[in-house]
Design an enzyme around this catalytic site. Sequence first.
Site, PDB file in Angstrom:
ATOM      1  N   LYS A  15       0.967  -1.107   0.055  1.00  0.00           N
ATOM      2  CA  LYS A  15      -0.036   0.030  -0.016  1.00  0.00           C
ATOM      3  C   LYS A  15       0.742   1.284   0.030  1.00  0.00           C
ATOM      4  O   LYS A  15       1.776   1.309   1.068  1.00  0.00           O
ATOM      5  CB  LYS A  15      -0.707  -0.039   1.293  1.00  0.00           C
TER       6      LYS A  15
HETATM    7  O1  G3P Z   1      -9.155   2.162   4.705  1.00  0.00           O
HETATM    8  C1  G3P Z   1      -8.969   3.556   5.132  1.00  0.00           C
HETATM    9  C2  G3P Z   1      -9.609   3.757   6.543  1.00  0.00           C
HETATM   10  O2  G3P Z   1      -8.889   2.981   7.432  1.00  0.00           O
HETATM   11  C3  G3P Z   1      -9.628   5.121   6.999  1.00  0.00           C
HETATM   12  O3  G3P Z   1     -10.864   5.120   7.556  1.00  0.00           O
HETATM   13  O4  G3P Z   1     -12.732   5.899   9.207  1.00  0.00           O
HETATM   14  O5  G3P Z   1     -10.214   6.492   9.408  1.00  0.00           O
HETATM   15  O6  G3P Z   1     -11.753   7.652   7.606  1.00  0.00           O
HETATM   16  P1  G3P Z   1     -11.251   6.303   8.546  1.00  0.00           P
END
Ligand code: G3P
Length: 216
Positions: A87
């Site tokens: 990634k």
């Molecule tokens: O896949 C990306 C994710 O982990 C981010 O999620 O909820 O932190 O925006 P969030």
Amino acid sequence: MKFFIDTANLAQIKEAHDLGILDGVTTNPSLMAKEGIKGEEAIINHYKTICEIVDGDISAEVLSTEFNAIIAEGQKLAAIHPNIVVKVPMIKDGVKAIKWFTDNGIRTNCTLVFSAGQAILAAKAGAAMVSPFIGRIDDSNWDGVDLIAQIANIFSIQGFKTEILAASIRSSLHIVKCAEAGADICTCPLDPILGMLKHPLTDIGLAKFLEDAKKM
Ligand code: G3P
């Protein structure tokens, strides 16, 4: 649409895997830190354990931001297991590194994507997956699902093979909307996945069937 779980929590990964619908796992530095995983050896061992639980794509994120360092780190991650997808963040050196990894047979997931232009660049560089963060787009008063639909349309017109991995999912409805908008993969925390099981009429209907079954 494939289902990935977006966590580094082994219990949650096992629970989603046991449900029989899991195709892969995504992690990021925030998710690894949340599980208290610190240091190179611990990080590598954690990815090894995840690869033993799930036979599918496992995204492992580089922490470097400079081309040569990204390559060195990505090669180490890719050597952990054939299912590891490196990634890489959507930055200039990241795009260059994605192209290098593509040319050298290492699959990549381009992360922190917030626009169609970024998705096109990642696809041109040969990323196996591109990760638009739809929840964070919603947080900034834009529509994350609209971006998934826009990228799906562009990739279809242009014939890009890069898979659209909808990330930063916050709800079960997000998952349904991403499926509708043409996402190839949704990566979600466990709760929105389990939330898809729920409907009050299912519970009421089952209770009635079980009650009537006693009369049979
Ligand atoms: O896949 C990306 C994710 O982990 C981010 O999620 O909820 O932190 O925006 P969030």
